[in-house]
Write a protein that holds these residues in place. Structure first.
Motif, short mmCIF file in Angstrom:
data_model
loop_
_atom_site.label_atom_id
_atom_site.label_comp_id
_atom_site.label_asym_id
_atom_site.label_seq_id
_atom_site.Cartn_x
_atom_site.Cartn_y
_atom_site.Cartn_z
N ILE A 137 76.88 112.73 -61.21
CA ILE A 137 77.60 111.77 -62.06
C ILE A 137 78.95 111.43 -61.43
O ILE A 137 79.35 110.25 -61.36
N LYS A 138 79.65 112.42 -60.94
CA LYS A 138 80.95 112.15 -60.33
C LYS A 138 80.82 111.40 -59.01
O LYS A 138 81.70 110.63 -58.63
N ARG A 139 79.74 111.65 -58.29
CA ARG A 139 79.53 110.96 -57.02
C ARG A 139 79.47 109.45 -57.21
O ARG A 139 79.91 108.69 -56.35
N TYR A 140 78.93 109.03 -58.34
CA TYR A 140 78.80 107.59 -58.61
C TYR A 140 79.87 107.10 -59.58
O TYR A 140 79.67 106.09 -60.25
N GLY A 141 80.97 107.82 -59.69
CA GLY A 141 82.13 107.30 -60.41
C GLY A 141 82.19 107.66 -61.87
O GLY A 141 83.13 107.22 -62.56
N ILE A 390 90.51 105.64 -52.82
CA ILE A 390 89.98 106.92 -53.27
C ILE A 390 89.63 106.82 -54.74
O ILE A 390 90.37 106.22 -55.54
N SER A 391 88.49 107.38 -55.13
CA SER A 391 88.03 107.31 -56.51
C SER A 391 88.71 108.39 -57.35
O SER A 391 89.14 109.43 -56.82
N PRO A 392 88.81 108.19 -58.66
CA PRO A 392 89.41 109.22 -59.52
C PRO A 392 88.68 110.55 -59.46
O PRO A 392 89.30 111.62 -59.50
N ASN A 393 87.34 110.52 -59.35
CA ASN A 393 86.58 111.77 -59.26
C ASN A 393 86.88 112.51 -57.96
O ASN A 393 86.86 113.75 -57.92
N ALA A 394 87.15 111.76 -56.89
CA ALA A 394 87.52 112.40 -55.63
C ALA A 394 88.87 113.11 -55.77
O ALA A 394 89.06 114.21 -55.24
#
Length: 734
Positions: A137-141, A390-394
């Protein structure tokens, strides 16, 4: 009468045949009305909940109350059903692990297809663990939270799901997905549609421009720019502003306690802005900060920049002063008692013995780790200005791997930006893992690291073996003490508690684990034996820790972990062995018997006869029996400890008898077998005691009254007489 609750039609309702039966089990309830204030508090609580895998939400969330229709007394008994048992935390821990782990291929989805959507996980999927599901789930935002709320988009529900989460999701109209529906959502990129509240817009470079200039080296940092610990920063600022006034008053102690101290001690984990806060506060209050570090020389410069300003001394890393300065903390504490300028001390651990002298003269200001939400917003602004996508999950992955260390996150991103411009969730996890700081694992963290099924699957063989080296003296003993508390996942997979098949499987796994630990003991004997072959420690790690855990991995049951009892029993056994060896040496002066015969025959009989005589207050008989075998008063304590009776012999004798026997024993003489240690005994004889006709060792008669001491050096030749008067170095006092 039957209660009929109409179905609620919402745009979020998505039907999947595979979970239709599960949804029918859940009782629907009307949505409760909440005030704007209560809704705002709930949303704030949801924002602060950044823990992705909190299992306690499965059972702790209370279902909304329902209005019951009136029923006739005749039908109440027929329609009344027994209340469902509430599954608690231990039921969750006994939950069966995925049965088909890794058998289903995870489809590729569109990048960031889950961006802006919130997922909640409950239960266990058959082909994915909860950690793996959260990573996807986090990998796809997407965002994973621990409880269902009005902002939740999907509830991913597996086997043994939490009923409270399912009920709340049904009442709020949240889409419920089972395992097949979750895979279909990935295949069809279902997040393209309009679910729930929709994606949250990300700030652009033009929007964030001018918001905060903290990242610019030329801009001045203000107190408002510091992340986290706002309360402590305000207290330190107030203390520093009032320092001169409190100095003139003699530092009176008020209710707050801050005014009575000449210095403060800022403590907290590394990388959270302690030194930065000290510098910024000092400049804001009109002081010039003069910093000294534990790794620097302790000599102040002769000329200070910014003359005319007041000076505030910042002593950084005071917990490292003892590395090069013996007694440095004590000397600093004595200087603080008479300082004429404010002093700010900084350390990482205020519980360390090195800073205890400072705590007596400093006010302790504890800094805590900055919340992940604050770090996420600030890092997003910095990355936008630096041209890093950079994404928030990253960012959350970096925060978790660095344990909220802002300084380390900025260093990682600055190095990463030199080569790349984009960072996704998987890249952030890999970079964070490679930059993890070494932390010493506690003794009670070792069994869960190896015996937990989730930890076992997420670590490599080398990582499992390295757990042993966190405390190689006690790690294998912790596994030995607590492996019986683990319920193996192979046993839980049978899903037939109490059956004969389960008992056989459990006993077989216990036998294999104990056999592996016995092989580890053989290796340990070689390591700590006469050869001391420490190169076998990696083999000992596998044999005594990793291999037993491979059989017993699952869920730890039975409450608290226990410290190894073997240490206490081994110490007791060594003491008993020393006592037995001492008694054997004394008893063998009158006979000859091996250690086994002494233990089985002599000790029980001697104990019974001596202590029976003491009970009867026949001290002469007890003393004669002890003298016959050359036993002294300390040997009675040895006999008492070696006794196998349930009640020790000394417990049957009154204190009065013990006191009387000690007086009698000390007043009489006893034979001494030998003297094992200490200075040689010198006995003094007079010639009159030996007799007038006796001769010395060399056949010469001694004068009457002359003392002969055995043990003195004897020389046949007389040394020449030395006159003191002729020695020029010896002069009589005038």
């Amino acid at each position: 009468e039957e209660i009929v609750v109409p179905k609620k039609k919402t745009r979020n309702s998505v039907k999947f045949p595979s979970i239709k039966k599960e949804q029918e089990k859940v009782t629907a309830a009307p949505k409760q009305k909440t005030t704007p204030k209560a809704s705002r508090k709930r949303n704030e609580k949801e924002d602060d909940d950044d823990d992705d895998f909190l299992d306690d939400g499965d059972d702790d969330t209370a279902a909304p109350k329902q209005k019951k229709a009136k029923k006739t007394p005749a039908k109440v008994k027929e329609e009344t059903e027994p209340p469902a048992k509430k599954s608690g935390f231990f039921n969750m821990m006994r939950r069966e692990q995925p049965k088909a782990l890794g058998t289903r291929e995870v489809p590729e989805a569109r990048p960031n297809c889950f961006e802006g959507y919130t997922f909640v996980l409950t239960g266990e999927l058959e082909s994915l663990t909860r950690n793996d599901t959260g990573d996807i789930i986090k990998r796809y935002g997407g965002r994973v939270t621990g409880s269902v709320s009005g902002r939740t988009t999907f509830l991913v529900m597996g086997r043994d799901f939490g009923p409270s989460k399912a009920e709340k999701a049904k009442s709020l109209g949240v889409t419920i997905l089972d395992e097949d529906a979750f895979y279909n959502l990935l295949k069809t990129e279902g997040a393209k549609g309009n679910y729930g509240n929709g994606p949250n817009p990300q700030p652009t470079a033009s929007q964030s421009k001018g918001k905060d200039k903290a990242t610019s080296s030329s801009s001045r940092i203000a107190i408002k720019d510091i992340l986290g610990n706002k309360t402590q920063i305000l207290n330190i600022t107030k203390w520093l502003k009032e320092w001169q006034e409190n100095k003139s008053k003699g530092f009176p102690i008020k209710d707050s306690g801050w005014s009575g101290y000449r210095a403060i001690l800022i403590s907290g984990p590394p990388g959270i802005g302690k030194t930065t806060a000290a510098h910024v506060i000092a400049e804001e209050c009109g002081y010039h900060p003069l910093e000294f570090n534990a790794s620097d020389a302790r000599t102040a410069p002769k000329t200070l920049p910014g003359s005319g300003k007041k000076i505030a001394i910042i002593m950084d890393e005071v917990d490292g002063m003892s590395a090069g300065d013996r007694g440095g903390a004590v000397e600093l504490a004595s200087l603080i008692k008479k300082t004429k300028v404010p002093i700010i001390c900084i350390c990482n651990d205020d519980r360390s013995a090195k800073v205890q002298p400072l705590l007596r003269v400093c006010c302790d200001a504890k800094f805590r780790r900055t919340p992940a939400t604050s770090i996420r917003n600030r890092i997003t602004e910095i990355a936008t200005k630096e041209g890093l996508n950079i994404s928030p999950n990253a960012i959350d992955a970096l925060v978790a791997s660095t344990r909220n260390d802002i300084r380390q996150i900025i260093n990682i991103l600055s190095t990463y930006r030199l080569g790349k411009q984009d960072m996704d969730y998987d890249q952030a996890k890999a970079v964070g893992k490679s930059n993890e700081k070494y932390s010493q694992m506690g003794l009670f963290d070792i069994p869960p690291a190896l015996l937990s099924a989730s930890n076992w699957r997420s670590t490599s063989l080398q990582e499992k073996s390295n757990v042993y080296f966190h405390d190689y003296n006690l790690a294998h003993l912790m596994i030995f003490e607590n492996y019986l508390k683990a319920k193996p996942e192979k046993v839980m997979a049978l899903n037939n508690p109490g059956s004969e098949e389960e008992q056989k499987l459990l006993l077989g796994l216990l036998a294999k684990a104990s056999e592996a630990m016995s092989e580890g003991d053989v290796v340990d004997a070689v390591i700590h034996g006469s050869t001391q072959n420490y190169s076998l420690m990696p083999i000992h790690s596998i044999a005594s820790c990793v291999r037993p855990a491979s059989f017993m991995r699952g869920s730890l049951m039975g409450g608290r972990l226990e410290f190894p009892k073997w240490l206490g029993q081994n110490s007791k056994a060594l003491k008993s062995y020393r006592n037995l060896k001492e008694l054997q040496m004394r008893i063998n002066s009158t006979g000859l018997a091996d250690r086994g015969e002494i233990r089985e025959n002599y000790i029980p009989i001697l104990t019974d006869r001596i202590f029976t005589a003491l009970k009867d207050e026949d001290f002469e008989k007890a003393s004669d029996l002890m003298d016959k075998y050359h036993l002294d008063r300390e040997c009675l304590d040895m006999l008492n400890e070696l006794s196998l009776s349930k009640k020790k012999p000394f417990a049957t004798i009154t204190p009065k008898i013990k006191t009387n026997f000690n007086k009698y024993y000390n007043s009489t003489s006893h034979p001494i077998l030998f003297q094992a240690t200490g200075a040689p005994i010198k006995k003094v004889y007079k010639q009159e005691e030996i007799g007038e006709q006796s001769e010395t060792l060399f056949g010469e008669e001694e004068d009457e009254g002359e003392v002969l001491t055995f043990g003195d050096d004897v020389s046949e030749e007389e040394e020449p007489e030395v006159s003191v008067k002729k020695d020029k170095f010896i002069k009589a006092s005038k």
